[in-house]
Design an enzyme around this catalytic site. Structure first.
Site, mmCIF file in Angstrom:
data_model
loop_
_atom_site.group_PDB
_atom_site.id
_atom_site.type_symbol
_atom_site.label_atom_id
_atom_site.label_comp_id
_atom_site.label_asym_id
_atom_site.label_seq_id
_atom_site.Cartn_x
_atom_site.Cartn_y
_atom_site.Cartn_z
ATOM 1 N N GLY A 29 -6.303 12.910 10.248
ATOM 2 C CA GLY A 29 -7.468 13.787 10.198
ATOM 3 C C GLY A 29 -7.602 14.497 11.521
ATOM 4 C CD GLN A 88 -10.196 15.284 16.833
ATOM 5 O OE1 GLN A 88 -10.137 15.424 15.626
ATOM 6 N NE2 GLN A 88 -9.631 14.264 17.460
ATOM 7 C CB CYS A 99 -10.293 9.176 17.941
ATOM 8 S SG CYS A 99 -10.793 10.894 18.053
ATOM 9 C CG LEU A 100 -5.037 12.455 16.651
ATOM 10 C CD1 LEU A 100 -4.717 13.722 15.874
ATOM 11 C CD2 LEU A 100 -3.749 11.730 17.011
ATOM 12 C CG HIS A 131 -12.974 9.572 12.655
ATOM 13 N ND1 HIS A 131 -12.736 8.468 13.424
ATOM 14 C CD2 HIS A 131 -12.532 10.629 13.398
ATOM 15 C CE1 HIS A 131 -12.189 8.823 14.578
ATOM 16 N NE2 HIS A 131 -12.041 10.138 14.585
ATOM 17 C CD GLU A 132 -11.071 13.679 11.590
ATOM 18 O OE1 GLU A 132 -11.374 14.373 12.584
ATOM 19 O OE2 GLU A 132 -10.295 12.711 11.667
ATOM 20 C CG HIS A 150 -14.332 14.507 15.843
ATOM 21 N ND1 HIS A 150 -14.323 14.159 17.167
ATOM 22 C CD2 HIS A 150 -13.367 13.750 15.256
ATOM 23 C CE1 HIS A 150 -13.387 13.225 17.372
ATOM 24 N NE2 HIS A 150 -12.801 12.955 16.223
#
Ligand code: CO
Length: 173
Positions: free
Chosen positions: A46, A51, A94-95, A136-137, A140
């Site tokens: 994701g 991000q 998380c990236l 989660h996304e 953000h």
């Protein structure tokens, strides 16, 4: 155009509330394909536009992971219309927070409304891992990171570690 890169914890864009997208312009279509490529390369399951430094309400979500047919899909201006009472805990990463993981409780079932890359808005049901990625996304898009949702004690440890990492990086510049 500047090459898009994944923004790491400490970048203020990760804490901003992202703006709604009013029109699917060629720029948005390019953003969708760039983000999909970046996510697959990472690799990740994701990715949210903030991000990559773009404060817009767009996320890429991998659907079908639990059926062994993963496929990334863009969701524009996503909204949660309904969620189950039930939550499930699972480890997340998380990236934008490399090397950090933590258990996060998320709703197991959702009804989501989102616009696709053709500008068509629809409602759909999601469950399990797909529902987790979407939550989660979507966080953000409101400047929320998964470390904000783990136990306070563990947050302390992680945030101290992240601050140390940041100081180290800054010292190198
Ligand atoms: Co993330």
């Amino acid at each position: 155009m500047e090459k898009k890169q994944i923004k790491i914890y400490g970048d203020p864009v990760l804490r901003k509330k992202a703006y709604e997208i009013n029109e699917i312009t060629p720029e948005i279509k390019t953003l969708i394909s760039d983000m999909t490529r970046i996510m697959l390369q990472a690799p990740g399951i994701g990715l949210a536009a903030p991000q990559v430094g773009v404060s817009k309400r767009l996320i890429i979500v991998t659907f079908g992971l639990d059926e062994d047919r993963p496929h990334p899909r863009p969701l524009i201006n996503p909204e949660i219309l309904w969620h189950s009472d039930q939550k499930e805990e699972m480890e997340e990463g998380c990236l934008s927070l490399p090397g950090i993981t933590g258990d996060v409780a998320r709703w197991t079932d959702l009804v989501v409304c989102a616009t696709d890359s053709n500008g068509i808005r629809s409602e759909f049901d999601v469950h399990g891992i797909t529902a987790r990625i979407i939550q989660h996304e979507m966080d953000h898009l409101d400047g929320v990171l998964f470390i904000d949702r783990i136990t306070l004690k563990r947050q302390d440890v992680i945030k101290r570690r992240l601050d140390r990492q940041q100081t180290k990086t800054q010292a190198l510049v």
